[in-house]
Design a protein around this motif. Structure first.
Motif, PDB file in Angstrom:
ATOM      1  N   GLY A 290       0.821  -1.210   0.000  1.00 37.22           N
ATOM      2  CA  GLY A 290       0.000   0.000   0.000  1.00 37.22           C
ATOM      3  C   GLY A 290       0.851   1.254   0.000  1.00 37.22           C
ATOM      4  N   ARG A 291       0.213   2.398  -0.296  1.00 35.14           N
ATOM      5  CA  ARG A 291       0.904   3.688  -0.351  1.00 35.14           C
ATOM      6  C   ARG A 291       0.118   4.721   0.441  1.00 35.14           C
ATOM      7  N   PHE A 292       0.848   5.593   1.170  1.00 33.18           N
ATOM      8  CA  PHE A 292       0.219   6.675   1.917  1.00 33.18           C
ATOM      9  C   PHE A 292       1.293   7.720   2.216  1.00 33.18           C
ATOM     10  N   ALA A 293       0.879   8.916   2.589  1.00 37.64           N
ATOM     11  CA  ALA A 293       1.805  10.007   2.897  1.00 37.64           C
ATOM     12  C   ALA A 293       1.538  10.509   4.310  1.00 37.64           C
ATOM     13  N   ILE A 294       2.629  10.778   5.058  1.00 31.08           N
ATOM     14  CA  ILE A 294       2.507  11.243   6.444  1.00 31.08           C
ATOM     15  C   ILE A 294       3.285  12.536   6.587  1.00 31.08           C
ATOM     16  N   SER A 295       2.728  13.494   7.319  1.00 27.06           N
ATOM     17  CA  SER A 295       3.420  14.743   7.607  1.00 27.06           C
ATOM     18  C   SER A 295       4.794  14.448   8.192  1.00 27.06           C
ATOM     19  N   SER A 296       5.825  15.040   7.606  1.00 24.42           N
ATOM     20  CA  SER A 296       7.188  14.762   8.057  1.00 24.42           C
ATOM     21  C   SER A 296       7.384  15.153   9.515  1.00 24.42           C
ATOM     22  N   ARG A 297       6.832  16.279   9.894  1.00 23.86           N
ATOM     23  CA  ARG A 297       6.993  16.734  11.278  1.00 23.86           C
ATOM     24  C   ARG A 297       6.332  15.759  12.246  1.00 23.86           C
ATOM     25  N   THR A 298       5.153  15.270  11.872  1.00 21.25           N
ATOM     26  CA  THR A 298       4.430  14.348  12.752  1.00 21.25           C
ATOM     27  C   THR A 298       5.193  13.052  12.957  1.00 21.25           C
TER      28      THR A 298
ATOM     29  N   VAL B   1       8.845  -0.882  15.979  1.00 18.18           N
ATOM     30  CA  VAL B   1       7.609  -0.100  15.992  1.00 18.18           C
ATOM     31  C   VAL B   1       6.696  -0.647  14.901  1.00 18.18           C
ATOM     32  N   THR B   2       5.407  -0.597  15.171  1.00 18.82           N
ATOM     33  CA  THR B   2       4.414  -1.129  14.237  1.00 18.82           C
ATOM     34  C   THR B   2       3.493  -0.018  13.775  1.00 18.82           C
ATOM     35  N   LEU B   3       3.362   0.137  12.455  1.00 20.34           N
ATOM     36  CA  LEU B   3       2.429   1.099  11.872  1.00 20.34           C
ATOM     37  C   LEU B   3       1.237   0.335  11.312  1.00 20.34           C
ATOM     38  N   THR B   4       0.055   0.702  11.769  1.00 19.56           N
ATOM     39  CA  THR B   4      -1.178   0.122  11.251  1.00 19.56           C
ATOM     40  C   THR B   4      -1.950   1.219  10.533  1.00 19.56           C
ATOM     41  N   VAL B   5      -2.225   1.025   9.242  1.00 20.57           N
ATOM     42  CA  VAL B   5      -2.819   2.059   8.404  1.00 20.57           C
ATOM     43  C   VAL B   5      -4.098   1.542   7.761  1.00 20.57           C
ATOM     44  N   ASP B   6      -5.185   2.298   7.882  1.00 21.12           N
ATOM     45  CA  ASP B   6      -6.431   2.019   7.163  1.00 21.12           C
ATOM     46  C   ASP B   6      -6.393   2.821   5.867  1.00 21.12           C
ATOM     47  N   LEU B   7      -6.220   2.146   4.733  1.00 20.13           N
ATOM     48  CA  LEU B   7      -6.057   2.832   3.462  1.00 20.13           C
ATOM     49  C   LEU B   7      -7.367   3.386   2.913  1.00 20.13           C
ATOM     50  N   ASN B   8      -8.468   3.158   3.604  1.00 19.08           N
ATOM     51  CA  ASN B   8      -9.749   3.769   3.220  1.00 19.08           C
ATOM     52  C   ASN B   8      -9.961   5.097   3.929  1.00 19.08           C
ATOM     53  N   THR B   9      -9.658   5.133   5.221  1.00 19.77           N
ATOM     54  CA  THR B   9      -9.852   6.367   5.994  1.00 19.77           C
ATOM     55  C   THR B   9      -8.537   7.110   6.248  1.00 19.77           C
ATOM     56  N   TYR B  10      -7.398   6.469   5.964  1.00 22.74           N
ATOM     57  CA  TYR B  10      -6.054   7.018   6.185  1.00 22.74           C
ATOM     58  C   TYR B  10      -5.784   7.320   7.659  1.00 22.74           C
ATOM     59  N   SER B  11      -6.415   6.560   8.547  1.00 27.62           N
ATOM     60  CA  SER B  11      -6.056   6.667   9.957  1.00 27.62           C
ATOM     61  C   SER B  11      -4.807   5.814  10.212  1.00 27.62           C
ATOM     62  N   VAL B  12      -3.894   6.346  11.029  1.00 28.37           N
ATOM     63  CA  VAL B  12      -2.620   5.682  11.293  1.00 28.37           C
ATOM     64  C   VAL B  12      -2.445   5.521  12.791  1.00 28.37           C
ATOM     65  N   SER B  13      -1.981   4.354  13.197  1.00 27.53           N
ATOM     66  CA  SER B  13      -1.582   4.164  14.596  1.00 27.53           C
ATOM     67  C   SER B  13      -0.178   3.585  14.627  1.00 27.53           C
ATOM     68  N   ILE B  14       0.641   4.149  15.506  1.00 22.18           N
ATOM     69  CA  ILE B  14       1.996   3.642  15.732  1.00 22.18           C
ATOM     70  C   ILE B  14       2.040   3.076  17.144  1.00 22.18           C
ATOM     71  N   THR B  15       2.433   1.828  17.259  1.00 20.65           N
ATOM     72  CA  THR B  15       2.512   1.200  18.579  1.00 20.65           C
ATOM     73  C   THR B  15       3.934   0.708  18.814  1.00 20.65           C
TER      74      THR B  15
ATOM     75  N   THR C 271      -1.769   7.993  17.490  1.00 19.07           N
ATOM     76  CA  THR C 271      -2.710   7.901  16.380  1.00 19.07           C
ATOM     77  C   THR C 271      -2.789   9.261  15.693  1.00 19.07           C
ATOM     78  N   PHE C 272      -2.875   9.240  14.373  1.00 16.73           N
ATOM     79  CA  PHE C 272      -3.010  10.471  13.598  1.00 16.73           C
ATOM     80  C   PHE C 272      -3.533  10.105  12.216  1.00 16.73           C
ATOM     81  N   THR C 273      -3.574  11.074  11.319  1.00 18.21           N
ATOM     82  CA  THR C 273      -4.157  10.860   9.993  1.00 18.21           C
ATOM     83  C   THR C 273      -3.109  11.035   8.907  1.00 18.21           C
ATOM     84  N   ALA C 274      -3.125  10.143   7.921  1.00 16.27           N
ATOM     85  CA  ALA C 274      -2.241  10.227   6.760  1.00 16.27           C
ATOM     86  C   ALA C 274      -2.981  10.915   5.615  1.00 16.27           C
ATOM     87  N   GLN C 275      -2.328  11.021   4.470  1.00 16.34           N
ATOM     88  CA  GLN C 275      -2.942  11.608   3.278  1.00 16.34           C
ATOM     89  C   GLN C 275      -2.853  10.639   2.112  1.00 16.34           C
ATOM     90  N   ASN C 276      -3.679  10.899   1.119  1.00 16.78           N
ATOM     91  CA  ASN C 276      -3.715  10.071  -0.077  1.00 16.78           C
ATOM     92  C   ASN C 276      -2.401  10.210  -0.848  1.00 16.78           C
TER      93      ASN C 276
END
Length: 374
Positions: free
Chosen positions: A66-74, A87-101, A108-113
């Protein structure tokens, strides 16, 4: 989509990529870093529309592509201070919600298309290819960058000039007052070709290239260049225009020669420079048999400094002036124990060489003299 990788590796790659980004961008997506997961490999990309740097990381775990974009600062703020751990990144490619555990927490934060992320133009099919060992290219860029100019009128002077011909590959920079020419004698081409690499991608390469013998491939046409190295890939737009004939300003008949300890001369110039005129920053070298006297003065503030250094000088006694900071930059960029300085008279350029040239290379530095008020 779920991926797992080393926190330290991710943080290191993100910090390298962040140097591509501008502080202000016309497109919000250019504040982001592109994440592209495919076949267990994470490819990270940063772009400012003219320069695009890409690096890849083998993932410990990946359940899908999959592909997604995350704010560099975040993302950089999220991982840079974490101790080394997976570290584990879980990304919902429909809503672009991201969680890092990670071991003791998460974010948790939001990615971009990712489809909005602009990709650099590829180099044309008729491109020229140069292959250089990574360490040699990194050293040559580091040794040359300081001599580039910052001019709006002549933008060709603001980059590194790669001049490839039948004799060698020359990497050149000049601001009109100082010049650096590095020749790599093992790289030649029957047809002369050249390009001007802007300062920003050159700096990115200096920081990203490993100092080893791994090959670096440079492909370039009239407009763009693509540099492929062990840890990634850089695409950039080149500076258009004709670079001046740098060989024409290099004198071939400097009869006076001085061999001197590089660190001793560098230290002396650094110590006397604070006593020089703030406007001119000029220092004087008074050359004589067996020694050179380095001095500076500021008549307005009644300050002066003088030091004597032992040297091996073969020539007529003379006094010659140089811009102190430029001489410091030249001496600092060399690594040899001694340097050879070739001069003709106080009005003509001075050539500076390392006493021992690196194997398969030829390094030449030139500094213009300054008018002395005797």
């Amino acid at each position: 989509m779920r991926i797992t990788l080393s926190c330290a590796v991710l943080s290191s790659r993100l910090l390298t990529l962040s140097k591509v980004l501008n502080s202000k961008n016309s497109l919000q997506i250019l504040d982001c870093i592109l994440f592209d997961v495919k076949d267990g490999v994470l490819t990270l990309t940063a772009s400012d529309k003219e320069n695009e740097l890409t690096t890849s990381v083998e993932l410990d775990e990946a359940d899908s592509d999959g592909r997604f974009a995350i704010s560099s600062r975040t993302i950089i703020d999220a991982v840079k201070d974490l101790p080394e751990q997976p570290v584990t990144l879980t990304v919902d490619l429909n809503t672009y919600s991201v969680s890092i555990t990670f071991q003791n927490g998460g974010y948790t934060f939001t990615a971009q298309n990712a489809d909005e992320f602009p990709m650099a133009q590829p180099v044309g099919d008729g491109a020229t290819t140069i292959t250089i060992p990574s360490g040699i290219l990194a050293d040559n860029i580091s040794r040359t960058l300081f001599a580039t100019a910052n001019e709006e009128i002549r933008p060709v002077m603001n980059g590194l000039y790669f001049d490839l011909n039948q004799e060698a590959l020359a990497i050149v920079a000049s601001d009109g007052h100082k010049l650096v020419r590095n020749k790599i004698l093992s790289i030649t081409n029957e047809e002369p070709v050249s390009f001007i690499l802007p300062k920003k991608p050159a700096t990115l390469l200096k920081n990203a290239l490993p100092h080893d013998d791994t090959p670096v491939e440079i492909r370039f046409d009239n407009l763009n260049a693509e540099v492929t190295f062990a840890a990634g890939n850089l695409k950039c737009r080149l500076i258009e225009g004709r670079y001046p004939n740098y060989n024409s300003v290099i004198p071939t008949d400097n009869p006076c020669q001085m061999t001197i300890d590089r660190r001793a001369l560098l230290g002396s110039v650094k110590r006397i420079l604070p006593f020089a005129s703030e406007s001119s920053q000029s220092i004087r070298l008074r050359l004589g048999i067996g020694q050179v006297e380095a001095s500076s003065e500021d008549i307005d503030f009644a300050t002066s400094a003088k030091e004597t250094i032992v040297c091996d000088y073969n020539g007529t006694p003379m006094s010659i002036g140089f811009k102190g900071p430029s001489l410091v930059e030249i001496l600092s960029s060399l690594t040899s124990d001694e340097v050879l300085m070739e001069l003709a008279d106080p009005s003509r350029p001075c050539l500076i060489f390392p006493s021992e040239q690196p194997e398969g290379q030829n390094i030449l530095m030139l500094i213009m003299p300054m008018l002395l008020n005797d």
